[in-house]
Design an enzyme around this catalytic site. Structure first.
Site, PDB file in Angstrom:
ATOM      1  N   LYS A  10       0.750  -0.836   0.107  1.00 48.96           N
ATOM      2  CA  LYS A  10      -0.377   0.311  -0.111  1.00 48.96           C
ATOM      3  C   LYS A  10       0.829   0.925  -0.150  1.00 48.96           C
ATOM      4  O   LYS A  10       1.407   1.634   1.137  1.00 48.96           O
ATOM      5  CB  LYS A  10      -0.886   0.074   1.231  1.00 48.96           C
ATOM      6  CG  LYS A  10      -1.578   1.294   1.852  1.00 48.96           C
ATOM      7  CD  LYS A  10      -2.320   1.284   2.403  1.00 48.96           C
ATOM      8  CE  LYS A  10      -1.008   1.943   3.757  1.00 48.96           C
ATOM      9  NZ  LYS A  10      -0.149   2.627   4.093  1.00 48.96           N
ATOM     10  N   ASP A 135      -4.930   0.646   8.481  1.00 48.63           N
ATOM     11  CA  ASP A 135      -4.811   0.250   7.502  1.00 48.63           C
ATOM     12  C   ASP A 135      -4.973  -0.681   6.860  1.00 48.63           C
ATOM     13  O   ASP A 135      -5.713  -1.070   5.539  1.00 48.63           O
ATOM     14  CB  ASP A 135      -3.758   0.301   6.936  1.00 48.63           C
ATOM     15  CG  ASP A 135      -2.441   1.461   7.370  1.00 48.63           C
ATOM     16  OD1 ASP A 135      -3.029   2.905   6.741  1.00 48.63           O
ATOM     17  OD2 ASP A 135      -1.126   1.656   6.836  1.00 48.63           O
TER      18      ASP A 135
END
Length: 293
Positions: A10, A135
């Site tokens: 990410k 996240d």
């Protein structure tokens, strides 16, 4: 039969810190994309929950219940044999552990015949998943999105793909330490309506007007990040060099894959101890779909 789930890196293209709640959680406004480089989780039948970790970045990664993969799997199943091949450096600002947890959620759900989509998993277990880490919900999508709040307000976006080089100096940076070094916590968010971004050049131009508010405090905590940013920014064709998340991984954006690959080769040759990869950032949701059910 074993199943495999890819856990892509990410990348926080922007990260604006816009406030802090009374409970201490920081409010963020971030554009996120994903890279087709990452870890691989294999799930097999097991007696109880177990985890084995190997791979080039496995050193120091726990195999007990403290690992987010184990915590995520335990939300959905009581028995599974989990094997994590670790290719992303730990604690590096690219969501490795969170993406691994998201892979476990997708994979375990699919093996049980459930809906492994981010929407279904968050509808059924949203609070529990968010408790794993801010996240994890965005890593469930594995595609470009805007993340607001503490990471729970997610808006999928159609961002243009962009060639990038990813660089980590193999130095872990403490996220709490970075937030403690943050001088201001009420920074301006991104525009409520994002500008049109029709191609890669548009995307880079828009990103250049935005920020990662954790970059300066992370550099204060770990000055080596400044060297990484300088090394990336000096590469031919680099249009933007920035840190991802709370560091220490940084990225450089390019108009072509050829330029990004050349930058990765040059940096890896000059700094053989660093972790370096080139990739096209964008939608990795298909790549992250469970396989071999």
């Amino acid at each position: 039969m074993a199943s495999e789930v890819f856990a892509p890196a990410k990348i926080n293209l922007t990260l604006h810190v816009t406030g802090r709640r009374e409970d201490g959680y920081h409010l963020l406004d971030s554009l996120v994309s994903f890279a087709p480089v990452g870890d691989l989780l294999t799930i097999s039948e097991g007696d109880g929950l177990s985890l084995r970790v190997d791979g080039p970045e496995a050193e120091g990664v726990p195999e007990d219940g403290s690992n987010l993969v184990m915590k995520a799997a335990a939300l959905l199943v009581g028995d599974a044999d989990l094997h994590l091949h670790k290719a992303l450096p730990a604690a590096s600002g690219i969501g490795g552990g969170s993406s691994d947890a998201a892979a476990a959620l997708r994979g375990v759900s699919a093996r049980g015949g459930g809906d492994a989509s981010a929407e279904a998993l968050l509808a059924a277990h949203g609070e529990e998943i968010l408790a794993l880490g801010a996240d994890v919900p965005m890593c469930l999508y594995a595609r470009p999105l805007r993340a607001e709040g503490i990471g729970e307000a997610l808006t999928p976006l159609a961002l243009p793909p962009v060639a990038a080089v990813l660089v980590n100096p193999r130095l872990q940076v403490s996220t709490p330490a970075v937030f403690r070094a943050l001088e201001r916590r009420d920074n301006t968010p991104m525009p409520e309506t994002l500008p049109d971004m029709r191609d890669t050049a548009d995307l880079i131009a828009v990103l250049s007007e935005m920020r990662n508010d954790l970059q300066a405090p992370a550099c204060a905590v770990q000055p080596a990040i400044l060297d990484v940013l300088a090394r990336i920014g000096a590469q031919p064709g680099c249009k933007l060099a920035r840190m991802s998340g709370s560091g220490a991984t940084c990225f450089g954006l390019f108009l072509s894959e050829t330029e990004a690959a050349a930058a990765a080769e040059a940096i890896a040759a000059a700094e053989p101890g660093w972790w370096v990869a080139s990739a096209v950032l964008g939608d990795c949701s298909a790549l992250a779909a469970p396989r071999g059910q």
